[in-house]
Write a protein that holds these residues in place. Structure first.
Motif, PDB file in Angstrom:
ATOM      1  N   SER A 121      45.831  -3.503 -73.249  1.00 21.68           N
ATOM      2  CA  SER A 121      44.889  -3.020 -74.266  1.00 21.68           C
ATOM      3  C   SER A 121      44.519  -4.121 -75.255  1.00 21.68           C
ATOM      4  O   SER A 121      43.532  -3.998 -75.984  1.00 21.68           O
ATOM      5  CB  SER A 121      45.475  -1.829 -75.022  1.00 21.68           C
ATOM      6  N   ALA A 122      45.310  -5.194 -75.276  1.00 16.49           N
ATOM      7  CA  ALA A 122      45.024  -6.317 -76.167  1.00 16.49           C
ATOM      8  C   ALA A 122      45.396  -7.619 -75.462  1.00 16.49           C
ATOM      9  O   ALA A 122      46.340  -8.308 -75.850  1.00 16.49           O
ATOM     10  CB  ALA A 122      45.797  -6.177 -77.472  1.00 16.49           C
ATOM     11  N   PRO A 123      44.681  -7.960 -74.373  1.00 16.69           N
ATOM     12  CA  PRO A 123      45.029  -9.165 -73.615  1.00 16.69           C
ATOM     13  C   PRO A 123      44.824 -10.425 -74.435  1.00 16.69           C
ATOM     14  O   PRO A 123      43.969 -10.457 -75.332  1.00 16.69           O
ATOM     15  CB  PRO A 123      44.065  -9.109 -72.430  1.00 16.69           C
ATOM     16  N   PRO A 124      45.596 -11.491 -74.173  1.00 15.64           N
ATOM     17  CA  PRO A 124      45.444 -12.744 -74.917  1.00 15.64           C
ATOM     18  C   PRO A 124      44.076 -13.371 -74.667  1.00 15.64           C
ATOM     19  O   PRO A 124      43.433 -13.119 -73.644  1.00 15.64           O
ATOM     20  CB  PRO A 124      46.556 -13.635 -74.352  1.00 15.64           C
ATOM     21  N   SER A 125      43.649 -14.188 -75.586  1.00 19.21           N
ATOM     22  CA  SER A 125      42.413 -14.938 -75.382  1.00 19.21           C
ATOM     23  C   SER A 125      42.652 -16.040 -74.359  1.00 19.21           C
ATOM     24  O   SER A 125      43.791 -16.375 -74.041  1.00 19.21           O
ATOM     25  CB  SER A 125      41.965 -15.557 -76.709  1.00 19.21           C
ATOM     26  N   GLY A 126      41.575 -16.612 -73.845  1.00 17.98           N
ATOM     27  CA  GLY A 126      41.696 -17.688 -72.870  1.00 17.98           C
ATOM     28  C   GLY A 126      42.305 -17.205 -71.578  1.00 17.98           C
ATOM     29  O   GLY A 126      42.046 -16.085 -71.108  1.00 17.98           O
ATOM     30  N   PHE A 136      47.532 -15.677 -68.760  1.00 12.93           N
ATOM     31  CA  PHE A 136      48.913 -16.038 -68.440  1.00 12.93           C
ATOM     32  C   PHE A 136      49.462 -17.094 -69.398  1.00 12.93           C
ATOM     33  O   PHE A 136      50.643 -17.416 -69.339  1.00 12.93           O
ATOM     34  CB  PHE A 136      48.985 -16.537 -66.990  1.00 12.93           C
ATOM     35  N   HIS A 137      48.646 -17.609 -70.305  1.00  9.94           N
ATOM     36  CA  HIS A 137      49.085 -18.770 -71.094  1.00  9.94           C
ATOM     37  C   HIS A 137      50.286 -18.473 -71.991  1.00  9.94           C
ATOM     38  O   HIS A 137      51.062 -19.380 -72.306  1.00  9.94           O
ATOM     39  CB  HIS A 137      47.921 -19.330 -71.927  1.00  9.94           C
ATOM     40  N   THR A 138      50.486 -17.198 -72.375  1.00 10.68           N
ATOM     41  CA  THR A 138      51.622 -16.868 -73.245  1.00 10.68           C
ATOM     42  C   THR A 138      52.958 -17.013 -72.531  1.00 10.68           C
ATOM     43  O   THR A 138      54.005 -17.072 -73.182  1.00 10.68           O
ATOM     44  CB  THR A 138      51.485 -15.430 -73.770  1.00 10.68           C
ATOM     45  N   PRO A 144      40.336 -24.789 -48.519  1.00 10.37           N
ATOM     46  CA  PRO A 144      39.686 -23.922 -47.533  1.00 10.37           C
ATOM     47  C   PRO A 144      40.129 -22.467 -47.689  1.00 10.37           C
ATOM     48  O   PRO A 144      41.305 -22.148 -47.507  1.00 10.37           O
ATOM     49  CB  PRO A 144      40.140 -24.512 -46.184  1.00 10.37           C
ATOM     50  N   ASP A 145      39.176 -21.611 -48.055  1.00  9.64           N
ATOM     51  CA  ASP A 145      39.433 -20.178 -48.234  1.00  9.64           C
ATOM     52  C   ASP A 145      40.518 -19.920 -49.277  1.00  9.64           C
ATOM     53  O   ASP A 145      41.209 -18.894 -49.234  1.00  9.64           O
ATOM     54  CB  ASP A 145      39.821 -19.533 -46.893  1.00  9.64           C
ATOM     55  N   HIS A 146      40.706 -20.852 -50.204  1.00 10.76           N
ATOM     56  CA  HIS A 146      41.768 -20.768 -51.214  1.00 10.76           C
ATOM     57  C   HIS A 146      41.122 -20.845 -52.597  1.00 10.76           C
ATOM     58  O   HIS A 146      40.441 -21.829 -52.928  1.00 10.76           O
ATOM     59  CB  HIS A 146      42.758 -21.928 -51.021  1.00 10.76           C
ATOM     60  N   TRP A 147      41.323 -19.802 -53.414  1.00 16.09           N
ATOM     61  CA  TRP A 147      40.696 -19.690 -54.721  1.00 16.09           C
ATOM     62  C   TRP A 147      41.764 -19.467 -55.784  1.00 16.09           C
ATOM     63  O   TRP A 147      42.748 -18.771 -55.545  1.00 16.09           O
ATOM     64  CB  TRP A 147      39.708 -18.520 -54.748  1.00 16.09           C
ATOM     65  N   ALA A 148      41.580 -20.072 -56.959  1.00 12.58           N
ATOM     66  CA  ALA A 148      42.536 -19.918 -58.053  1.00 12.58           C
ATOM     67  C   ALA A 148      41.809 -19.954 -59.388  1.00 12.58           C
ATOM     68  O   ALA A 148      40.823 -20.679 -59.552  1.00 12.58           O
ATOM     69  CB  ALA A 148      43.608 -21.003 -58.003  1.00 12.58           C
ATOM     70  N   ALA A 149      42.313 -19.160 -60.339  1.00 12.12           N
ATOM     71  CA  ALA A 149      41.764 -19.145 -61.696  1.00 12.12           C
ATOM     72  C   ALA A 149      42.718 -19.907 -62.606  1.00 12.12           C
ATOM     73  O   ALA A 149      43.568 -19.316 -63.285  1.00 12.12           O
ATOM     74  CB  ALA A 149      41.581 -17.709 -62.176  1.00 12.12           C
ATOM     75  N   CYS A 150      42.616 -21.230 -62.596  1.00 10.18           N
ATOM     76  CA  CYS A 150      43.503 -22.081 -63.386  1.00 10.18           C
ATOM     77  C   CYS A 150      42.761 -23.368 -63.730  1.00 10.18           C
ATOM     78  O   CYS A 150      42.089 -23.951 -62.866  1.00 10.18           O
ATOM     79  CB  CYS A 150      44.780 -22.393 -62.597  1.00 10.18           C
ATOM     80  N   HIS A 151      42.887 -23.809 -64.986  1.00 12.55           N
ATOM     81  CA  HIS A 151      42.221 -25.048 -65.399  1.00 12.55           C
ATOM     82  C   HIS A 151      42.839 -26.266 -64.713  1.00 12.55           C
ATOM     83  O   HIS A 151      42.140 -27.237 -64.401  1.00 12.55           O
ATOM     84  CB  HIS A 151      42.312 -25.214 -66.924  1.00 12.55           C
ATOM     85  N   GLU A 152      44.163 -26.205 -64.494  1.00  9.35           N
ATOM     86  CA  GLU A 152      44.861 -27.322 -63.855  1.00  9.35           C
ATOM     87  C   GLU A 152      45.692 -26.777 -62.693  1.00  9.35           C
ATOM     88  O   GLU A 152      46.917 -26.626 -62.803  1.00  9.35           O
ATOM     89  CB  GLU A 152      45.761 -28.041 -64.863  1.00  9.35           C
ATOM     90  N   PRO A 153      45.062 -26.451 -61.547  1.00 11.14           N
ATOM     91  CA  PRO A 153      45.818 -25.868 -60.429  1.00 11.14           C
ATOM     92  C   PRO A 153      46.903 -26.809 -59.921  1.00 11.14           C
ATOM     93  O   PRO A 153      46.757 -28.039 -59.996  1.00 11.14           O
ATOM     94  CB  PRO A 153      44.743 -25.613 -59.365  1.00 11.14           C
ATOM     95  N   LEU A 154      47.980 -26.221 -59.420  1.00 10.28           N
ATOM     96  CA  LEU A 154      49.130 -27.005 -58.937  1.00 10.28           C
ATOM     97  C   LEU A 154      48.777 -27.808 -57.689  1.00 10.28           C
ATOM     98  O   LEU A 154      47.923 -27.434 -56.913  1.00 10.28           O
ATOM     99  CB  LEU A 154      50.304 -26.062 -58.631  1.00 10.28           C
ATOM    100  N   ALA A 196      50.928 -24.418 -70.162  1.00  4.73           N
ATOM    101  CA  ALA A 196      49.746 -24.029 -70.931  1.00  4.73           C
ATOM    102  C   ALA A 196      49.347 -25.118 -71.921  1.00  4.73           C
ATOM    103  O   ALA A 196      50.195 -25.751 -72.560  1.00  4.73           O
ATOM    104  CB  ALA A 196      50.020 -22.724 -71.671  1.00  4.73           C
ATOM    105  N   SER A 197      48.032 -25.338 -72.039  1.00  2.47           N
ATOM    106  CA  SER A 197      47.468 -26.316 -72.967  1.00  2.47           C
ATOM    107  C   SER A 197      46.588 -25.587 -73.984  1.00  2.47           C
ATOM    108  O   SER A 197      46.388 -24.375 -73.913  1.00  2.47           O
ATOM    109  CB  SER A 197      46.647 -27.341 -72.204  1.00  2.47           C
ATOM    110  N   ALA A 198      46.044 -26.364 -74.926  1.00  2.50           N
ATOM    111  CA  ALA A 198      45.144 -25.780 -75.920  1.00  2.50           C
ATOM    112  C   ALA A 198      43.927 -25.166 -75.248  1.00  2.50           C
ATOM    113  O   ALA A 198      43.417 -24.118 -75.676  1.00  2.50           O
ATOM    114  CB  ALA A 198      44.727 -26.841 -76.925  1.00  2.50           C
ATOM    115  N   ARG A 199      43.448 -25.792 -74.170  1.00  3.23           N
ATOM    116  CA  ARG A 199      42.306 -25.252 -73.442  1.00  3.23           C
ATOM    117  C   ARG A 199      42.627 -23.888 -72.841  1.00  3.23           C
ATOM    118  O   ARG A 199      41.784 -22.982 -72.834  1.00  3.23           O
ATOM    119  CB  ARG A 199      41.892 -26.241 -72.348  1.00  3.23           C
ATOM    120  N   CYS A 200      43.849 -23.734 -72.325  1.00  4.58           N
ATOM    121  CA  CYS A 200      44.264 -22.461 -71.729  1.00  4.58           C
ATOM    122  C   CYS A 200      44.249 -21.336 -72.761  1.00  4.58           C
ATOM    123  O   CYS A 200      43.956 -20.186 -72.443  1.00  4.58           O
ATOM    124  CB  CYS A 200      45.656 -22.582 -71.117  1.00  4.58           C
ATOM    125  N   ARG A 201      44.574 -21.673 -74.001  1.00  5.10           N
ATOM    126  CA  ARG A 201      44.640 -20.656 -75.049  1.00  5.10           C
ATOM    127  C   ARG A 201      43.261 -20.217 -75.548  1.00  5.10           C
ATOM    128  O   ARG A 201      43.135 -19.155 -76.146  1.00  5.10           O
ATOM    129  CB  ARG A 201      45.485 -21.169 -76.215  1.00  5.10           C
TER     130      ARG A 201
END
Length: 685
Positions: free
Chosen positions: A644-649, A652-654, A675-685, A659-664
Motif C-alpha cells: 500500500s506504500a511501496p518505496p520510491s525508485g 527492492f532497494h530497501t 537472449p530471452d532474458h529480461w531484468a528490471a535492475c539498473h546494474e544487473p549482475l 542499492a545506490s542513490a539512483r536505485c532509491r
C-alpha cells in the motif's frame, strides 16, 4: 557421532516405547504412535521426518501431553524430560513445565496466536505466569525477545495484532513466546512449511543461533529433507506410527538402510535433476492407520518386498551404531545402483547450457499476452484527505506473454502479487487497468461478454484441494460439474466422461461415488486437476498446486501435470515458492517482487546467471539436501515493504546490498539483458 546417544549419559528427552491412541466417535480407538523410542541430548537438534499421516506431530504433542485435550492418551511406555516422567503428571502439574522446561512452535502461527489480543499481551502473559514478575518487567523482557528473534521496531509490534504481521514475523513471534521462559527443549512442528524460501532461511538461522546461545535441544518435525540436511544432528524416520530408521544426518543421506528412507531421498528435487526425465516418487500412498497392512507396514510400496515382509513385521534393531527396521537392509545397503541414483549428491554444473529436449516443446506463438496489468485493492478508511483513496497495489503494471505449449513459472515471496495475478488472468478478480489478450481476443474489453465459453479454455488448480471442492459432493459430481454446466450431460453420459477423465489423472473410476474426505492429499489434488482438464482447456493456472504436499506426492503430481501437458497440449502458469520444483517443470520463469515483475528468463539460464539481486537472493536461500555441503544462509535482510506504500525508485532497494542513490530515486524498466532474458535492475549482475 553415532546415531544413538551415549547410553551412559542421561538424555534431556527420552521416549521409551511410546504408544498413543485416540478414541473415535464410535467408542473405539485408533493407535497413532506404536512403541517408538527416541532420545535427544542436551544441545542436540533431532529431526523427525516422514510423510503426512506418519504420526510425527502426534509424537511431538505427546511430549507436552497436548493430546489429552483431543481424546488422545498414552497407552504404553514413558516420556522422560531430564529424568522426570511426564506420563503420570496431572494437567495442572504438566502445565507448570510447559513453557518453562519445554516449549512448542506450531506449524500455523495464525491459528496458534489469539487474533483478539496484541502480540505484546500474548508474550507478557507467558512471562508473568511462569516468572511471577511485574507487568513493566515482563514488557521489557518481551521487547528484548522480539529484538532477539529479529523483529524490527519491537515496541511498535508489541501493540499490533497477529493479522497485522507477515507470515514470517508471526512465526518469529511464536518462537519468541516459546523462548520466553528459557526452555531446555524446543519442539518445532513444521515451522517453515508455509513460508517462503527466504523467510525459511531466516527461521533456520535463528533456530541454530538459539541452540548455540542457550545450548537448547530442538526436536524439529518436517517433511522437507533439505531442511533436515541443513540443520539436524540426527534424523529419525517415521512411517505409519513407527520409527523405521534412525541415524546421524550425514550417514542417512550418504547411505540409507531402509527402503522408505531411500525412496524419500530419491524423491528430493534438486537443481541438478534432469528436467527431461520424470521425477522419482514412491509408488502408492501411505495407508490409513485404521487399515494397516500385515507384516511390514511399508511392504505394499516397497521394491524389495518379499513374502516374509507381508507375513511378519521386522523389529527395530541396532546396526552399525544406527537403527533400522527392515528384513532386507542388507540388500538396500548393497544396492550400489540404487545408491548411485539417489539425487542428493550435488555435482558441479557445467557453465555451458546443456541441450534441453522438453517433452512438449513450446511454439514461439503467444497464447496469452499481458500488458501493463494492474490490480489495486482499496483500503478501508480511504486516505487522509477528503475524496482521497489508499490502495494495496497487488499487481502494478505487469507485462509478459505465455507461449503456446510452455510452462511459465512464477516465483516470489508471499505478498508479491503472484496469486492475485493468476486470478486476474482468469477474471476471478477484476483487473483495475491494463490489457489481457488470449489468442488475440481482448478479455478486458467492456464489450467482451463471452466468459462462460472462455471457461472451457482457461482453468485453475488451487493450492488447497480440500478447501476448493465441496466436501458434501461426491467425486463424480465434482469432476462432472463442467460437463453438466457446459455440455448439459446427465446420468450415464456424464459418468462415462468423468470415468474417462479419472483414468487420465490416475484415479480409479470405481471411486466415482466417494467423498473428498476419503482421499489422501495427493489424490485430492488429482481430483482438482481432473476437474480443471475435464473440458480439455488450453491454459491452466496452477496456484501453489504442490506446495502443501509431501515430497514424494509432489513428484507424483508434477509428473502427472507434465504427462497431461504432453498428451493434451496444455499451457501452464505455474505459481510456486519451491524453486527447485518450479525450475523442473518450467520452460521460463518470472520473478515477482512487490507487485512488479523484476526478471524473466529461461529456467536454466535464470538459475545459472540470475541478473537481479532479488533472484540471486532467492536462489541462495534454497536448502541444499547434502549434509556435507551445509552452508551459511545469507538471507535477505528485513521484511517486504507494504504494497500500500511501496518505496520510491526500485522497490527492492530497501533490502538490496548493492542499492545506490539512483536505485532509491529512479524505477528501473524491465529490459533485455541476454537472449530471452529480461531484468528490471539498473546494474544487473
Amino acid at each position: 557421532m553415532n546415531a544413538l546417544p551415549d547410553k551412559s549419559a542421561t538424555p534431556l528427552l527420552d521416549m521409551k516405547e511410546l504408544s498413543v491412541e485416540f478414541k473415535n466417535k464410535n467408542g473405539g480407538s485408533l493407535q497413532v504412535v506404536d512403541k517408538i523410542g527416541l532420545q535427544i541430548g542436551s544441545g542436540e537438534i533431532v529431526c523427525l521426518i516422514g510423510e503426512s499421516g506418519s504420526g510425527k506431530t502426534i509424537a511431538s504433542l505427546s511430549v507436552m501431553r497436548l493430546i489429552d485435550y483431543d481424546n488422545g492418551r498414552i497407552t504404553h511406555g514413558d516420556v522422560l524430560l531430564d529424568g522426570q516422567s511426564l506420563v503420570g503428571l496431572s494437567q495442572r502439574e504438566i502445565s507448570e513445565l510447559r513453557g518453562k522446561k519445554v516449549a512448542m512452535v506450531f506449524q500455523e502461527p495464525m491459528t496458534a496466536l489469539d487474533p483478539v489480543f496484541t502480540i505484546g499481551y500474548q508474550i507478557t502473559e507467558v512471562i508473568r505466569r511462569h516468572k511471577r514478575t511485574s507487568k513493566a518487567k515482563a514488557k521489557e523482557e518481551a521487547i528484548s525477545l522480539l529484538r532477539k528473534v529479529g523483529i524490527p521496531d519491537p515496541e511498535l509490534r508489541m501493540k499490533q495484532h497477529p493479522n497485522e504481521l507477515s507470515g514470517g514475523m508471526r512465526q518469529r513471534v511464536m518462537i519468541a513466546i516459546a523462548l520466553a521462559c528459557g526452555p531446555e527443549l524446543l519442539i518445532a512442528d513444521e515451522p517453515t512449511t508455509a513460508l517462503d524460501v527466504t523467510i525459511q532461511a531466516q527461521i533456520l538461522n535463528l533456530l541454530r543461533e538459539l541452540r548455540d546461545e542457550y545450548n537448547m535441544s530442538i526436536l524439529l518435525i518436517t517433511h522437507d529433507l533439505g531442511i533436515a540436511a541443513e540443520i539436524a544432528d540426527r534424523i529419525a524416520v517415521m512411517y505409519t506410527g513407527k520409527i523405521v530408521e534412525q541415524s546421524t544426518t550425514r550417514e542417512l543421506f550418504e547411505r540409507p538402510y531402509h527402503p522408505y528412507t531411500e525412496g524419500l531421498l530419491r524423491s528430493i528435487v534438486t537443481l541438478d535433476n534432469d528436467r527431461d526425465s520424470p521425477l522419482y516418487s514412491i509408488e502408492g500412498t501411505i495407508p490409513s492407520l485404521s487399515d494397516l497392512p500385515s507384516g511390514c507396514r511399508f511392504h505394499p510400496r516397497c521394491p524389495y518386498a518379499t513374502e516374509r515382509c507381508a507375513e511378519s513385521e521386522p523389529p527395530l534393531v541396532e546396526r552399525d551404531g544406527r537403527e533400522v527396521a527392515c528384513w532386507h537392509s542388507d540388500q538396500v545397503i548393497g544396492n550400489a545402483e540404487a545408491a548411485a541414483s539417489i539425487g542428493i549428491v550435488v555435482t558441479e554444473r557445467s557453465e555451458e547450457p546443456e541441450s534441453v529436449n522438453r517433452v512438449n516443446e513450446p511454439s514461439g506463438e503467444a497464447l496469452l499476452e499481458v500488458r501493463s496489468l494492474k490490480k489495486y485493492f482499496p483500503l478501508a478508511g480511504g486516505g487522509l484527505l477528503p475524496g482521497s483513496r489508499r490502495y494495496v497495489r497487488a499487481v502494478d503494471g505487469v507485462s509478459f506473454e505465455i507461449r503456446k505449449g510452455e510452462t511459465l513459472g512464477l516465483v516470489g515471496e508471499s505478498g508479491c502479487g503472484k496469486s492475485t495475478l493468476g486470478r486476474v488472468l482468469l477474471n476471478l478478480e477484476k483487473a483495475t487497468d491494463g490489457e489481457i489478450r488470449y489468442e488475440g481476443e481482448d478479455l478486458l474489453n467492456p464489450r467482451f461478454r463471452n466468459w462462460k465459453a472462455m471457461r472451457r479454455e482457461m482453468q485453475i488448480v488451487f493450492q488447497d484441494p480440500y478447501g476448493s471442492i465441496d466436501p458434501r459432493w461426491k467425486v463424480g459430481d465434482i469432476i462432472g460439474e463442467p460437463f453438466w454446466v457446459h455440455e448439459s450431460l446427465r446420468g450415464r453420459a456424464k459418468r462415462e466422461k468423468v470415468e474417462e477423465v479419472m483414468q487420465l489423472v490416475g484415479l480409479n473410476p470405481a471411486w466415482y461415488d466417494r467423498h473428498p474426505h476419503e482421499f489422501s492429499g495427493g489424490q485430492r489434488q488429482r481430483i482438482g486437476i481432473a476437474r480443471a482438464i475435464a473440458l480439455h482447456p488450453k491454459f491452466i493456472v496452477a496456484d501453489e498446486a504442490v506446495s502443501a504436499l509431501d515430497v514424494s506426492v509432489q513428484s507424483q503430481v508434477i509428473n502427472l501435470m507434465q504427462n497431461l501437458q504432453r498428451r493434451l497440449g496444455l499451457t501452464y502458469l505455474f505459481i510456486g515458492h519451491g524453486l527447485n520444483i518450479v525450475r523442473h517443470i518450467s520452460d521460463r520463469i518470472g520473478v515477482m517482487y512487490l507487485g512488479k515483475l523484476v526478471e524473466v528468463a529461461p529456467a536454466d539460464e535464470l538459475f545459472r546467471h540470475p541478473a537481479h539481486p532479488y533472484t540471486f537472493a532467492l536462489i541462495s536461500a534454497i536448502p541444499v539436501p547434502d549434509p556435507s555441503r551445509k552452508k551459511a544462509f545469507v538471507p535477505i535482510q528485513g521484511e517486504m515493504p507494504s504494497p500500500s506504500a511501496p518505496p520510491s525508485g526500485c522497490r527492492f532497494h530497501t533490502r538490496c546490498p548493492a542499492a545506490s542513490a539512483r536505485c532509491r530515486s529512479e524505477e528501473p524498466d524491465l529490459r533485455q539483458v541476454g537472449p530471452d532474458h529480461w531484468a528490471a535492475c539498473h546494474e544487473p549482475l
